[in-house]
Design an enzyme around this catalytic site. Structure first.
Site, PDB file in Angstrom:
ATOM      1  N   GLY A  43      -1.010  48.020   8.273  1.00  0.00           N
ATOM      2  CA  GLY A  43      -0.514  49.048   7.370  1.00  0.00           C
ATOM      3  C   GLY A  43       0.702  48.674   6.563  1.00  0.00           C
ATOM      4  O   GLY A  43       1.087  49.389   5.642  1.00  0.00           O
TER       5      GLY A  43
ATOM      6  N   LYS B 127      -5.256  38.558  21.071  1.00  0.00           N
ATOM      7  CA  LYS B 127      -4.991  39.886  20.507  1.00  0.00           C
ATOM      8  C   LYS B 127      -6.290  40.686  20.561  1.00  0.00           C
ATOM      9  O   LYS B 127      -7.288  40.316  19.955  1.00  0.00           O
ATOM     10  CB  LYS B 127      -4.503  39.793  19.072  1.00  0.00           C
ATOM     11  CG  LYS B 127      -4.249  41.168  18.444  1.00  0.00           C
ATOM     12  CD  LYS B 127      -4.161  41.099  16.941  1.00  0.00           C
ATOM     13  CE  LYS B 127      -4.293  42.503  16.365  1.00  0.00           C
ATOM     14  NZ  LYS B 127      -4.452  42.497  14.902  1.00  0.00           N
TER      15      LYS B 127
END
Length: 262
Positions: free
Chosen positions: A192, A104
């Site tokens: 988030g 990632k």
């Protein structure tokens, strides 16, 4: 005859759990282990610059509680603020994990917002792909950048819902929807998410999955929150597949008026 499993594919491998989790911010290794188990996640991301995956033989190794035989390990470049450092971190992870190529990528722009440095991300992604990595990439919620990252060969695009660790939920659902509707690779909301309803919304928009860490680790009961997130991902996915009713401005009776007896 049983229905086929609802899976999604990253870099040629199929996964059934659409919840991806991290390993940071837990109180200890045992809580990390229990929360990840409760989440049902198959992919676990690990910040290579902040977590021991074998760099220090004298320190506890996170792989002892998140064994690669049980989970797909997703090394990430958290804490990298330039393309060169991010690329070097991925190469270190590949060396430590015996040739593991799935990573990632995140290249951050500044320490206050932790927003991605998109230009540096593009440069790092291009170099990593040329070097044989399968790159899942953290980016902003810009549909044009998402398209560019897909076209250069990233195996998954991971737009933020809101700033990392903010718990604000999806701030721009229409941007996420635009990315999802035009993508040919998996789209996973990354960063988030704060609670289960946020995860469900991401799935209802058609995202292939959600990656989270703080929302679980910072909860009063991380193990219970991990379980809640697992259920929210499943519910949101089923709602998306079911096809929601169209919203209306005015009421519509659940029972028809025709054929009333009085």
């Amino acid at each position: 005859m049983s229905e086929p499993q609802d899976t999604f594919t990253i870099a040629g491998r199929a996964f059934t759990s659409r919840l991806l989790v991290g390993t940071g911010k837990y109180r200890d290794m045992e809580e990390t282990r229990r929360a990840i188990e409760a989440s049902g996640a198959e992919i676990v991301t690990i910040a290579v610059r902040r977590t021991n995956i074998g760099q220090d033989p004298d320190e506890p190794n996170i792989l002892d509680v998140v064994p690669p035989e049980k989970y797909t390990i997703l090394p990430n470049t958290a804490g990298c603020y330039d393309a060169k450092t991010a690329v070097r971190t991925c190469r270190l992870a590949r060396e430590l994990l015996d040739g593991h190529n799935l990573v990632k990528l995140e290249v951050l722009g500044d320490e206050k917002t932790l927003f991605p440095d998109v230009i540096a991300t593009l440069h790092a992604a291009e170099e990593l792909i040329k070097d044989g990595f399968d790159v899942m990439v953290y980016t902003n919620d810009d549909p044009i950048i998402a398209r560019e990252l897909e076209q250069m060969g990233c195996v998954a695009v991971m737009p933020l819902a809101a700033p990392i660790g903010s718990g604000l939920g999806i701030r721009n659902p229409y941007n996420i929807l635009e990315i999802v509707e035009n993508a040919k690779v998996p789209i996973l909301v990354d960063a988030g998410v704060g609670t289960a309803s946020h995860a469900a919304v991401a799935m209802e928009l058609g995202c292939d999955g959600v990656l989270m860490n703080t929302a679980i680790a910072a909860a009063k009961d991380p193990v219970l929150m991990a379980s809640a997130m697992k259920k929210a991902i499943q519910a949101g996915r089923e709602a998306y597949l079911a096809g929601r009713m169209q919203p209306r401005r005015y009421a519509s009776a659940s029972s028809p008026l025709e054929g009333l007896f009085f």
